[in-house]
Design an enzyme around this catalytic site. Structure first.
Site, PDB file in Angstrom:
ATOM      1  N   GLU A  60       1.359  -5.769  10.327  1.00  0.00           N
ATOM      2  CA  GLU A  60       2.775  -6.003  10.520  1.00  0.00           C
ATOM      3  C   GLU A  60       3.327  -4.798  11.291  1.00  0.00           C
ATOM      4  O   GLU A  60       3.090  -3.657  10.884  1.00  0.00           O
ATOM      5  CB  GLU A  60       3.479  -6.131   9.155  1.00  0.00           C
ATOM      6  CG  GLU A  60       4.939  -6.454   9.332  1.00  0.00           C
ATOM      7  CD  GLU A  60       5.704  -6.615   8.018  1.00  0.00           C
ATOM      8  OE1 GLU A  60       5.086  -6.572   6.937  1.00  0.00           O
ATOM      9  OE2 GLU A  60       6.931  -6.773   8.120  1.00  0.00           O
TER      10      GLU A  60
ATOM     11  N   ARG B 236      -9.203  -2.515  -1.203  1.00  0.00           N
ATOM     12  CA  ARG B 236      -8.462  -1.576  -0.347  1.00  0.00           C
ATOM     13  C   ARG B 236      -9.108  -0.213  -0.400  1.00  0.00           C
ATOM     14  O   ARG B 236      -9.750   0.146  -1.385  1.00  0.00           O
ATOM     15  CB  ARG B 236      -7.048  -1.357  -0.886  1.00  0.00           C
ATOM     16  CG  ARG B 236      -6.122  -2.469  -0.859  1.00  0.00           C
ATOM     17  CD  ARG B 236      -4.815  -2.064  -1.529  1.00  0.00           C
ATOM     18  NE  ARG B 236      -3.976  -1.291  -0.626  1.00  0.00           N
ATOM     19  CZ  ARG B 236      -3.218  -1.832   0.312  1.00  0.00           C
ATOM     20  NH1 ARG B 236      -3.178  -3.136   0.465  1.00  0.00           N
ATOM     21  NH2 ARG B 236      -2.484  -1.081   1.092  1.00  0.00           N
TER      22      ARG B 236
ATOM     23  N   LYS C 213       2.916   2.147   3.874  1.00  0.00           N
ATOM     24  CA  LYS C 213       3.818   2.416   5.000  1.00  0.00           C
ATOM     25  C   LYS C 213       5.177   2.839   4.476  1.00  0.00           C
ATOM     26  O   LYS C 213       5.845   3.670   5.072  1.00  0.00           O
ATOM     27  CB  LYS C 213       3.954   1.166   5.861  1.00  0.00           C
ATOM     28  CG  LYS C 213       2.800   0.981   6.812  1.00  0.00           C
ATOM     29  CD  LYS C 213       3.098  -0.163   7.771  1.00  0.00           C
ATOM     30  CE  LYS C 213       1.890  -1.050   7.957  1.00  0.00           C
ATOM     31  NZ  LYS C 213       2.184  -2.468   7.907  1.00  0.00           N
TER      32      LYS C 213
HETATM   33  P1  ATP Z   1       1.052  -1.117   3.575  1.00  0.00           P
HETATM   34  O1  ATP Z   1       1.198  -1.641   2.170  1.00  0.00           O
HETATM   35  O2  ATP Z   1       0.491   0.242   3.654  1.00  0.00           O
HETATM   36  O3  ATP Z   1       2.263  -1.306   4.395  1.00  0.00           O
HETATM   37  P2  ATP Z   1       0.020  -3.523   4.510  1.00  0.00           P
HETATM   38  O4  ATP Z   1      -1.091  -4.199   3.817  1.00  0.00           O
HETATM   39  O5  ATP Z   1       1.390  -4.040   4.322  1.00  0.00           O
HETATM   40  O6  ATP Z   1      -0.074  -1.994   4.210  1.00  0.00           O
HETATM   41  P3  ATP Z   1      -0.408  -4.636   7.063  1.00  0.00           P
HETATM   42  O7  ATP Z   1       0.089  -4.152   8.371  1.00  0.00           O
HETATM   43  O8  ATP Z   1       0.185  -5.862   6.513  1.00  0.00           O
HETATM   44  O9  ATP Z   1      -0.227  -3.435   6.057  1.00  0.00           O
HETATM   45  O10 ATP Z   1      -1.985  -4.713   7.019  1.00  0.00           O
HETATM   46  C1  ATP Z   1      -2.825  -5.118   8.065  1.00  0.00           C
HETATM   47  C2  ATP Z   1      -4.208  -5.278   7.506  1.00  0.00           C
HETATM   48  O11 ATP Z   1      -4.692  -4.030   7.022  1.00  0.00           O
HETATM   49  C3  ATP Z   1      -4.238  -6.245   6.328  1.00  0.00           C
HETATM   50  O12 ATP Z   1      -5.334  -7.117   6.493  1.00  0.00           O
HETATM   51  C4  ATP Z   1      -4.419  -5.357   5.140  1.00  0.00           C
HETATM   52  O13 ATP Z   1      -5.125  -6.023   4.131  1.00  0.00           O
HETATM   53  C5  ATP Z   1      -5.199  -4.162   5.722  1.00  0.00           C
HETATM   54  N1  ATP Z   1      -4.964  -2.950   4.947  1.00  0.00           N
HETATM   55  C6  ATP Z   1      -3.778  -2.359   4.675  1.00  0.00           C
HETATM   56  N2  ATP Z   1      -3.941  -1.299   3.863  1.00  0.00           N
HETATM   57  C7  ATP Z   1      -5.270  -1.186   3.626  1.00  0.00           C
HETATM   58  C8  ATP Z   1      -6.089  -0.290   2.858  1.00  0.00           C
HETATM   59  N3  ATP Z   1      -5.564   0.720   2.162  1.00  0.00           N
HETATM   60  N4  ATP Z   1      -7.426  -0.495   2.836  1.00  0.00           N
HETATM   61  C9  ATP Z   1      -7.978  -1.503   3.533  1.00  0.00           C
HETATM   62  N5  ATP Z   1      -7.267  -2.383   4.274  1.00  0.00           N
HETATM   63  C10 ATP Z   1      -5.936  -2.239   4.324  1.00  0.00           C
HETATM   64 MG    MG Z   2       2.385  -5.659   4.709  1.00  0.00          MG
END
Ligand code: ATP
Ligand code: MG
Length: 583
Positions: A44, A287, A297
């Site tokens: 995102e 994760r 984020k």
């Molecule tokens: P955050 O909670 O840090 O904002 P998010 O999951 O909302 O992270 P996205 O931009 O939606 O961030 O994630 C893009 C991809 O990265 C998704 O497939 C998510 O599962 C993966 N991802 C995010 N954080 C991690 C992590 N700590 N370890 C492995 N994969 C991750």
């Molecule tokens: Mg997200």
């Protein structure tokens, strides 16, 4: 932790990775379920990527690469308030920096027309309805984990009424939050996600990609499932928190059945986008969590907004931009991710594993240089005034292909204040009054006299250099207890050196369980110490982002923003040894 791999092996001989996802892919290719695989990385664009994303990127792009498939970069841009083109650009830069490239760059918003047609199809099938309950009422109706929910009073509207209302939602007739489109599934489901979840909401907010075109936006679940289906993604890899969403993901894919309904894909044809629709499978993995770090984020955004760090690319940040500026290399991050492996087991990785990967990568690829961070003058009294020479030093102790460089040497040099002690502790091996030490690559000096300032601190060491201990001389290998680094006082270049350390001083800065402390209270006050030191000319000539091992001090990188014509600026990437595990 998996067994260490032979990282010196070339790509062709790299060990075959055996995790459960790669096994599924192998089986699907072997059985003919898929002729070729397609994956996607779906960030995102609401912030910069962090080290956790590196794991997902290496998996999504890495698997496609290893199995001759394709991986798309798809921006999951369905939350217009928080999303920004700045992040869209930075995410692309980060993925490329890590060494990956996408088969196709997409936005979920490219498919808004398709999603809209799919929603009308769900309405016509009786699988979706327009609901007038407020957000608060929806919560009340939802029930709990132990109690079933109640059906919305609007659940049994006719198809005609639903279609009319949904079209008017799309036309912008209703205010934000006045209505939602909801899936019609099962209010008694044990899985809360299946209790008539929202599919569309009204939000009159301009979108970074589609501007004012849409007053309604699809929810994550339908957009993600149908986005994968539109692109013909075969294996949709995501983190474990989406495991509970998988039934809804499958529901969206199956009920809409894009592959079987080409008419829904008309808008793509009109826009010249390829038609690749298929039936994707979601697979979850754990994760990445690291201690001494925060990694959402939201929290990274707060650190920047509250001025606790100097921006998204502060070298202490866990963003890829920050790690890059700190001196982390794509090779180190890929090695780190490879070591973690892929599983469904949630765990917290010790920060030293990340640092260890960086040391290993830089040990092999960083040339050696000398720098002094806390200078003390050492004068060699038996060399004539104006004496000047160039010594030849190998750039890498283990790899002759790095070549050699000239290191200037003269009557006065800088050494580290810490390498001299007037009252040495037990076991001290470095310089003391009357004692000897080797100046690396130059010869053995003896400290004859210590000059002090008014406060009684040493400011100059007057020494004699043993001429028989010089390089190439008979006594060059004479044993002394210590060898120290130095730089030539006449020709070394003054430099700003930023000694970075972990941003947090406790392993679990995120522990807000007591409701009183927050990660803000655990910032390591010594996480950045800026000093003025001296570096040899061959280090000052570095290009931004060039990494070196400063002998005995650690790995340093020329700062990608500030290092330049105005003067050298180096960031400490990592010390030579782990000093945290012994605290
Ligand atoms: P955050 O909670 O840090 O904002 P998010 O999951 O909302 O992270 P996205 O931009 O939606 O961030 O994630 C893009 C991809 O990265 C998704 O497939 C998510 O599962 C993966 N991802 C995010 N954080 C991690 C992590 N700590 N370890 C492995 N994969 C991750
Ligand atoms: Mg997200």
């Amino acid at each position: 932790m998996t067994a260490p791999h032979d990282t010196t092996a070339g790509a062709g001989t790299a060990p075959v990775k055996q995790d459960f996802i790669r096994q599924i892919v192998r089986d699907d290719l072997a059985s003919g379920k898929h002729a070729a695989i397609r994956t996607r990385f779906p960030p995102e664009p609401n912030g910069y990527l962090h080290i956790g994303h590196a794991k997902a990127i290496c998996l999504d792009f890495g698997i496609a690469e290893e199995f001759g498939g394709r991986c798309n970069l798809r921006f999951d841009d369905t939350n217009p308030e928080k999303e920004h083109p700045e992040f869209v650009q930075a995410i692309q830069d980060d993925v490329r920096w890590l060494g990956f490239d996408w088969a196709s760059l997409r936005h979920a918003s490219d498919y808004f027309e398709v999603f809209y047609l799919a929603a009308e199809k769900l309405i016509r099938q009786g699988d979706a309805f327009v609901c007038d309950l407020s957000a608060e009422q929806v919560r009340e109706y939802r029930g709990t984990l132990t109690e079933p929910g109640r059906e919305s009073p609007y659940r049994n509207r006719s198809v005609e009424e639903n279609l009319d209302l949904f079209r008017r939602m799309r036309a912008g007739e209703f205010e934000d939050g006045a209505r939602t489109l909801r899936a019609r599934i099962d209010m008694a489901s044990g899985n809360m996600n299946m209790r008539d979840p929202a599919l569309y909401r009204i939000k009159k907010v301009p979108h970074q990609n589609t501007g004012d075109a849409w007053p309604i936006y699809p929810m994550y679940d339908i957009a993600h499932a149908l986005g994968d289906a539109v692109e013909g993604i075969t294996h949709s890899l995501c983190t474990l928190e989406f495991e509970d969403h998988r039934p809804l993901y499958d529901w969206c894919v199956d009920k809409v059945d894009l592959a079987g309904h080409p008419e829904l894909l008309e808008p793509l044809r009109a826009r010249g986008l390829p038609i690749e629709a298929g039936k994707p499978r979601q697979i979850e993995f754990s994760r990445l969590n690291i201690n001494y770090a925060v990694m959402s984020k939201r929290k990274l955004t707060q650190l920047v907004a509250e001025g606790l760090v100097d921006g998204w690319d502060d070298p202490r940040m866990y963003t890829l931009q920050g790690l890059r500026r700190r001196g982390y290399t794509p090779g180190a991050l890929r090695l780190f991710v490879e070591r973690l492996g892929i599983s469904k087991q949630n765990s917290v990785i010790d920060f030293s594993v990340l640092e260890g990967a960086l040391r290993e990568d830089l040990d092999a690829r960083a040339p050696r240089r000398m720098a002094v961070v806390a200078p003390l003058k050492l004068v060699i009294t038996n060399l004539p005034q104006g004496h000047s020479e160039s010594l030849r030093f190998p750039n890498h102790p283990k790899d002759p292909s790095f070549g050699e460089r000239e290191v200037p040497f003269s009557r006065e040099v800088w050494i580290e204040r810490d390498d001299f002690a007037e009252v040495p502790p037990k076991g001290w091996k470095r310089l003391v009054p009357g004692g000897e030490v080797r100046l690396r690559g130059a010869g053995i000096v003896r400290c004859d006299e210590v000059v002090h300032d008014a406060a009684g601190d040493p400011v100059e060491l007057r020494c004699t250099l043993d001429p028989e201990s010089r390089p190439g001389m008979e006594g060059a290998n004479r044993k002394v207890k210590g060898t120290i680094h130095w730089v030539d006082a006449a020709r070394a270049v003054p430099a700003e050196i930023r000694l970075y350390d972990r941003l947090f001083s406790v392993p679990d800065p995120d522990d807000e369980a007591d409701g009183r402390t927050s990660y803000r209270d655990h910032i390591n006050p010594d996480s950045r110490v800026t000093v003025r030191g001296y570096i040899e000319p061959a280090a000052a000539a570095a290009a931004p982002e060039e990494s070196f091992q400063f002998e005995r001090l650690g790995y340093f990188v020329a700062d990608r923003r500030d290092h330049g014509p105005a003067g050298p600026v180096f960031n400490r990437s990592v010390t030579l040894r782990d000093t945290w595990s012994v605290r």
